[in-house]
Design an enzyme around this catalytic site. Sequence first.
Site, PDB file in Angstrom:
ATOM      1  N   ASP A 119       0.791  -1.351   0.137  1.00  0.00           N
ATOM      2  CA  ASP A 119      -0.058  -0.064   0.208  1.00  0.00           C
ATOM      3  C   ASP A 119       1.004   1.234   0.220  1.00  0.00           C
ATOM      4  O   ASP A 119       2.020   1.141   0.375  1.00  0.00           O
ATOM      5  CB  ASP A 119      -0.874   0.021   1.194  1.00  0.00           C
ATOM      6  CG  ASP A 119      -0.567   0.013   2.409  1.00  0.00           C
ATOM      7  OD1 ASP A 119       0.989  -0.297   2.696  1.00  0.00           O
ATOM      8  OD2 ASP A 119      -1.152   0.213   3.516  1.00  0.00           O
ATOM      9  N   TYR A 121       2.804   4.936   0.901  1.00  0.00           N
ATOM     10  CA  TYR A 121       3.321   5.451   2.128  1.00  0.00           C
ATOM     11  C   TYR A 121       2.276   6.162   2.799  1.00  0.00           C
ATOM     12  O   TYR A 121       1.516   6.912   2.398  1.00  0.00           O
ATOM     13  CB  TYR A 121       4.722   6.237   1.687  1.00  0.00           C
ATOM     14  CG  TYR A 121       5.834   5.700   1.062  1.00  0.00           C
ATOM     15  CD1 TYR A 121       6.641   4.681   1.718  1.00  0.00           C
ATOM     16  CD2 TYR A 121       6.079   6.057  -0.185  1.00  0.00           C
ATOM     17  CE1 TYR A 121       7.429   3.963   1.159  1.00  0.00           C
ATOM     18  CE2 TYR A 121       7.460   5.273  -0.587  1.00  0.00           C
ATOM     19  CZ  TYR A 121       7.831   4.112   0.009  1.00  0.00           C
ATOM     20  OH  TYR A 121       9.084   3.684  -0.607  1.00  0.00           O
ATOM     21  N   PHE A 132       6.820   2.171  -3.959  1.00  0.00           N
ATOM     22  CA  PHE A 132       8.129   2.531  -3.352  1.00  0.00           C
ATOM     23  C   PHE A 132       8.640   3.872  -3.741  1.00  0.00           C
ATOM     24  O   PHE A 132       9.689   4.411  -3.104  1.00  0.00           O
ATOM     25  CB  PHE A 132       9.216   1.537  -3.923  1.00  0.00           C
ATOM     26  CG  PHE A 132       8.945   0.078  -3.495  1.00  0.00           C
ATOM     27  CD1 PHE A 132       9.198  -0.465  -2.221  1.00  0.00           C
ATOM     28  CD2 PHE A 132       8.382  -0.895  -4.127  1.00  0.00           C
ATOM     29  CE1 PHE A 132       8.938  -1.680  -1.643  1.00  0.00           C
ATOM     30  CE2 PHE A 132       8.224  -2.190  -3.718  1.00  0.00           C
ATOM     31  CZ  PHE A 132       8.549  -2.467  -2.385  1.00  0.00           C
ATOM     32  N   HIS A 249      11.601  -8.878   1.170  1.00  0.00           N
ATOM     33  CA  HIS A 249      11.261  -7.650   1.043  1.00  0.00           C
ATOM     34  C   HIS A 249      12.501  -6.702   1.159  1.00  0.00           C
ATOM     35  O   HIS A 249      13.131  -6.967   2.301  1.00  0.00           O
ATOM     36  CB  HIS A 249      10.155  -7.215   1.826  1.00  0.00           C
ATOM     37  CG  HIS A 249       9.246  -6.025   1.485  1.00  0.00           C
ATOM     38  ND1 HIS A 249       9.847  -4.706   1.824  1.00  0.00           N
ATOM     39  CD2 HIS A 249       8.206  -5.613   0.694  1.00  0.00           C
ATOM     40  CE1 HIS A 249       9.115  -3.872   1.490  1.00  0.00           C
ATOM     41  NE2 HIS A 249       8.044  -4.518   0.766  1.00  0.00           N
TER      42      HIS A 249
END
Length: 292
Positions: A119, A121, A132, A249
């Site tokens: 999702d 920031y 990102f 991740h």
Amino acid sequence: MMTPFFAGGAQAAPCPRGPSPHDTPLVPIACVPAVDAKATPFRYARPLAKGGPITIENENVRAWLGDAPAQVRETCNQLLAEVEAMRTEQTIYPPQGDILNALAWTGPADVRVVILGQDPYHGPGQAMGLSFSVHAGCKLPPSLRNIYKELVADLGCDMPATGDLSNWARQGVLLLNTTLTVREHAANSHAKLGWRKVTDYVVRRCCELPQPVVFLAWGAHAIRLVGDAMAATGANVPGSNKFCLASTHPSPLSATRTAKDVCAFMGSQPFSRANRLLVDAGAEPIDWARVG
């Protein structure tokens, strides 16, 4: 099963350890002129009547959703309107006009690489509708900082001076969050809102595109989503030109750790490996060092 794979469901080689768019359209598409997707990523006009359609003014978004199943289009319409209404009582990111930026910046015909996030920031001024990525001038979030560290180690390039990844999007890197909105300071707060109906469709669509596509699946969430999509579309059969490079991740909590059947993000060399797969499949590589 979180297993890294290339095309055809074959097991990937171990990670290197060196340094590491029906009858009823989503929107009244024909009534608006095409716009420059690069100059105006995404805009939508509020419906004139409550419950009316939302007007998409971006050719790439129309290419993604214009032929999507009715349920996908209806869900997207409903969620855009619902999120706008919610803004009267809470702060939501990204801004309304940036929600579909991932689709607006990178059309289906342009996709070469897919990078999935969860999702947006949830801090002020960060989210811009690309997974990102943050606006130029923003402090780099920890995960993006690790992505850049691996970029430098993998390619030997300079550390990027900005967290804005729009140049990746311009080159055909689909930077897609699986949930497209979030409440301020509340990670995963919109995870059950219904965005997955839209984004799952987009991921499956990527598996059905004619050109070679490399998925960079970082973390269990992305690995599972890509694996399911490839299996559902038959993109995991021998000879497929769809590839997946899986790792943990890039979050500081997992970037240096291995998981079952999955290598650590740091040292996985995703950028050079993705480019090798693209070139071997007859596609142009990504200039990963060009950001901003």
